[in-house]
Design a protein around this motif. Structure first.
Motif: not given
Length: 120
Positions: A10-24
């Motif tokens: 997604c779009l996130v502001q600098a300094g922010g956090s994000l979690r990506l996931s991958c389903a198999a």
């Protein structure tokens, strides 16, 4: 054939956090090492992080050390990439990849990618 599907970009502001996931889709998910790569427009795809089948060994690119954590949940057949203190330079399409847990083996299976955009 192992099928991988990324989510969480997604779009996130600098300094922010994000979690990506991958389903198999693989039933023997725990026998595969997993990794995250990224590719920015006009640039080569680069390695971000990897984790062994058991989750006991992890590796990170110098560019993300201290800011990212790769993890996996074999019961859920998923791997995640927690990204903190994001920078505009982290903007890229992020891909998850899988291979049999053999040292120096190629990354044989790839997801479709998920877009991460860091604004400043």
């Amino acid at each position: 054939q192992v099928r991988l599907v990324e989510s969480g970009g997604c779009l996130v502001q600098a300094g922010g956090s994000l979690r990506l996931s991958c389903a198999a889709s693989e039933d023997t998910f725990s026998t595969y090492a997993m990794a995250w790569f990224r590719q920015a427009p006009g640039k080569e795809r680069e390695f971000v992080a990897a984790i062994s089948g058991s989750g006991g060994v992890t590796y990170y690119a110098d560019s993300v050390k201290g800011r990212c954590t790769i993890s996996r949940d074999n019961a859920k057949k998923m791997t995640s990439l927690q990204m903190n203190t994001l920078k505009p330079e982290d903007t890229a399409v992020y891909y998850c990849a899988a291979r049999m847990g053999v040292v120096r083996a190629p990354w044989d299976y790839w997801g479709q990618g998920t877009q991460v955009t860091v604004s400043s």
